[in-house]
Scaffold this motif. Structure first.
Motif, short mmCIF file in Angstrom:
data_model
loop_
_atom_site.label_atom_id
_atom_site.label_comp_id
_atom_site.label_asym_id
_atom_site.label_seq_id
_atom_site.Cartn_x
_atom_site.Cartn_y
_atom_site.Cartn_z
N GLY A 1 -77.92 -74.69 54.20
CA GLY A 1 -77.62 -74.32 55.58
C GLY A 1 -78.00 -72.88 55.90
O GLY A 1 -78.56 -72.60 56.95
N LEU A 2 -77.72 -71.98 54.95
CA LEU A 2 -78.07 -70.57 55.18
C LEU A 2 -79.59 -70.39 55.26
O LEU A 2 -80.09 -69.61 56.07
N LEU B 1 -83.31 -75.12 48.03
CA LEU B 1 -82.13 -74.23 47.97
C LEU B 1 -80.89 -74.99 47.57
O LEU B 1 -80.04 -74.49 46.83
N GLY B 2 -80.77 -76.23 48.06
CA GLY B 2 -79.63 -77.07 47.67
C GLY B 2 -79.64 -77.32 46.17
O GLY B 2 -78.61 -77.22 45.50
N ALA B 3 -80.82 -77.63 45.66
CA ALA B 3 -80.94 -77.87 44.22
C ALA B 3 -80.57 -76.61 43.44
O ALA B 3 -79.89 -76.68 42.41
N CYS C 1 -77.96 -75.26 60.80
CA CYS C 1 -77.16 -75.15 59.58
C CYS C 1 -76.81 -76.53 59.03
O CYS C 1 -76.90 -76.77 57.82
N VAL C 2 -76.44 -77.46 59.92
CA VAL C 2 -76.11 -78.80 59.46
C VAL C 2 -77.35 -79.48 58.87
O VAL C 2 -77.30 -80.09 57.80
N SER C 3 -78.47 -79.31 59.57
CA SER C 3 -79.72 -79.91 59.11
C SER C 3 -80.11 -79.38 57.73
O SER C 3 -80.43 -80.14 56.81
N GLY C 4 -80.04 -78.06 57.59
CA GLY C 4 -80.35 -77.45 56.29
C GLY C 4 -79.35 -77.85 55.23
O GLY C 4 -79.70 -78.10 54.08
N ALA D 1 -81.70 -68.25 63.57
CA ALA D 1 -81.34 -66.98 64.18
C ALA D 1 -82.56 -66.30 64.77
O ALA D 1 -82.52 -65.75 65.87
N LEU D 2 -83.68 -66.36 64.03
CA LEU D 2 -84.91 -65.73 64.54
C LEU D 2 -85.35 -66.40 65.83
O LEU D 2 -85.86 -65.77 66.75
#
Lengths: 356, 305
Positions: A131-132, A98-100, A252-255, A139-140
């Motif tokens: 992060g999202l 996702l970052g890419a 979020c930080v990890s993602g 959240a789940l």
């Protein structure tokens, strides 16, 4: 008279234990993978010489290892924070994708923006999308107690398919002769390299992130709470800490960190988005985090070590036609042996005598 | 309509079968209190072992059994690390997956593209003439018929045999099991070994019946789906059957839709099973109250002394 072995819990920690276990695990995996090479009719000693040379023996080897250790370090740091809280984010691979995607989105949308605006924008979007992507399982987990191991893993598969969808479809470069890849990034969207080397400035991002991480954990209240809630949800709730918020924050930080790794890899190394950027850094990051016992400084060291292993295996592939999967085998074996060996840190094997 | 539905349901059963073996194998392991996240690695490694055996001996049944033993062997590595060495079950399972996938790609390279005889579909006499159901359930390969017996045996083992109850006790409360004179450590090894064997049979199904070709990535995430299905099934074999066929159905449907040349991009179709896995987890989390989750799942048995 010795009649067998007896287990006893150690009263005091074994001072050099962790190092001994690590080296022992390395030795076991070397012997086992050597046997595997021999079983394929290859000269195992020659193989290890080539592996060593490819990992540490040349300037290009060190350069390659440093280059590969950047994404591994970033992913691993994030993964380690979640592991500390006993949250199992196995999704660095998908968050990396996702970052890419986020970085590519910005690079393709605003190719003419000056580099000092475009690169930060790409990093920002990579962090946000990574992060999202991690926020979904987070959240789940806190709302419904959905097992985050499985959900993060499934999101890895989905993320890679999303990447495929984009590079085979809307983002496909019309001049690529049908290959699934985007157009090459403009120079403004490319992280510059140091002089004539392949090593790029992205390595400074690692240093920066490492220092921020260290200072954050040490000097902020939130960092303190994160460390404390590593004991599990019950301890955290008992101490009045906002456990749910902490889980979301950490995910979020990890993602986001894995997302940045994806940005660095696309922009600094490949220069465009294509499926081949997914080489399993997100999974190696899990091995690294655990080998490093979740300590940031150790993570830097272990990232370099496993990155060097990857470069060494590439050399082995080139010179002896050994499949690249050899690296995965070694990673898996090192991790399993370390896990088994950690037993010796808590327990002592003693000889049992008949008089007892 | 019948001409469309029946082949789809027939394919559903076929593609649900490896998932069923793997799910019941993981369920067996977890019943003993051990979480094995190595299913994906075991599945792919045992698929290779089964294929190689079938290819070299020409006997698919031997391949099927060898797949089971390959699964057992790999699962015992996890068992040793977690049961005897008290290693973290989550991390050990992940490591086993990395190792298993690596071994498969390493050892399987020379076999890529080769084909073996494997199992063909053959109608079961009498049963296959049952209208509708016969076409779906009894025009399959021999391994599918074997798979029909497994959930029943599974249920019988845990509900009607003392060994099964001892395994359950070990997964629920190992200390109490030990106090009652059982040997929890041995029972856990047994659960891990039997579970690994079942997962291995699922792997064998992939390379000997689902396809007869060797390619990389045959497991394709089915191992993880199996881990999720155990949660979805609330640790009950009946619901595992339901879950496995549900996922088999989605996979079969997705393949057919792709083959029919639809406009929907293939990556969206391919991501259906993974998205459905998350939805299944959300669904089971929502109805969690009725789950039979073993109380000691994931906790190692500390030795005395």
């Amino acid at each position: 008279m010795i009649t067998g072995l007896k287990l006893r819990k150690r009263d005091e920690p074994w001072k050099w234990g962790a190092l001994v276990v690590f080296l022992g695990a390395l030795l076991i995996s070397l012997v086992a993978s050597g046997l595997l090479l021999a079983g394929q009719g290859k000269d195992a000693f020659e193989g290890f010489r080539i592996l060593w040379e490819g990992s540490f023996g040349h300037v290009w080897a060190l350069e390659g290892a440093l280059l590969k250790s950047i994404p591994i370090f970033l992913c691993s740091l994030g993964v380690a924070v979640t592991f500390r809280m006993q949250i199992w984010n196995i999704g660095a691979e998908g968050q990396f994708a996702l970052g890419a995607i986020g970085a590519t989105w910005m690079a393709l949308s605003f190719p003419d923006l000056p580099i000092y605006l475009l690169l930060p924008l790409m990093f920002f979007m990579a962090f946000v999308l990574g992060g999202l992507w991690a926020a979904i399982p987070g959240a789940l987990r806190i709302k419904l107690k959905v097992n985050e191991i499985i959900s993060t893993l499934m999101l890895n598969y989905i993320a890679i398919l999303l990447l495929d969808y984009l590079v085979f479809g809307v983002w496909k470069d019309p001049t690529s002769f049908g290959f699934p890849m985007t157009a090459e990034f403009s120079p403004n969207a490319t992280i510059p390299a140091f002089g004539a080397t392949k090593l790029h400035w992205g390595i400074l991002v690692c240093v920066l992130v490492g220092v921020i991480f260290w200072a954050f954990m040490r000097y902020t209240r939130l960092g303190y709470e994160l460390k404390a809630s590593g004991q599990g949800p019950r301890v955290a709730r008992y101490a009045g800490m906002p456990y749910g918020f902490l889980v979301m924050f950490v995910m979020c930080v990890s993602g986001g960190l894995a997302g940045i790794a994806g940005c660095v890899e696309t922009s600094g190394v490949v220069g465009r988005l294509q499926p081949s950027i997914m080489v399993g850094y997100g999974y190696t990051a899990i091995v690294v985090a655990w080998l490093a016992r979740l300590e940031p400084l150790n993570i830097a060291f272990a990232s370099f070590l496993l990155a060097a292993l990857r470069v060494g295996v590439e050399n082995l592939q080139l010179e002896m036609q050994i499949p690249a999967a050899f690296g995965e085998i070694m990673e898996g074996m090192i991790l399993l042996s370390v896990l088994a060996g950690q037993f010796l840190l808590a327990y002592k094997l003693e000889r049992r005598t008949r008089s007892e | 309509m019948q001409e469309l539905i029946v082949p789809l349901l027939n394919a559903t059963v076929q593609s649900g079968t490896p998932i069923l073996f793997a799910t019941l194998g993981e369920m067996m392991t977890e019943k003993g209190g051990v979480l094995n996240l190595g299913v994906e690695g075991i599945l792919s490694f045992s698929a290779l072992a089964a294929f190689v055996t079938g290819y070299t001996t020409g006997c698919p049944w031997l391949g099927f059994v060898m797949g089971g033993f390959a699964g057992l062997l790999l699962a015992m590595v996890h068992g040793f690390v977690c049961i005897s060495c008290l290693g973290n079950q989550v991390v050990s399972g992940l490591a086993l997956t990395i190792l298993g996938l690596g071994l498969t790609r390493f050892l399987g390279t020379p076999y890529i593209g080769l084909a073996t005889t494997g199992f063909e579909k053959e109608a079961l006499p009498f049963f296959s003439s049952i209208p509708f159901l016969g076409d779906i359930f009894f025009r399959q390969d021999a391994l599918v018929y074997v798979s029909y017996l497994i959930p029943v045996l599974f249920w019988f083992f845990f509900r009607r045999t003392s060994l099964g109850m001892a395994v359950t006790a070990t997964g629920e409360y190992p200390a109490a099991a030990a106090a009652a004179g059982l040997k929890p450590v041995l029972l856990r090894y047994f659960a891990v070994a039997m579970g690994g064997f079942l997962i291995g049979l699922g792997g064998a199904y992939l390379s000997l019946a689902y396809t007869h070709l060797w390619t990389n990535g045959l497991s394709g995430g089915r191992g993880w789906i199996a881990v999720a299905l155990v949660i979805f099934a609330f640790w009950r074999p009946g619901r595992a059957v339901l879950g496995a066929y549900l996922f088999g159905g989605v996979m079969a449907f997705q393949l057919r839709l792709q083959a029919s040349g639809t406009n929907v991009p293939s990556s969206i179709l391919l991501s259906l099973p993974y998205a459905l896995t998350i939805i299944a987890l959300v669904f089971s989390a929502w109805k969690r109250k009725h789950s039979d989750m073993p109380a000691a799942l994931g906790t190692n048995i500390e030795p005395e002394g």
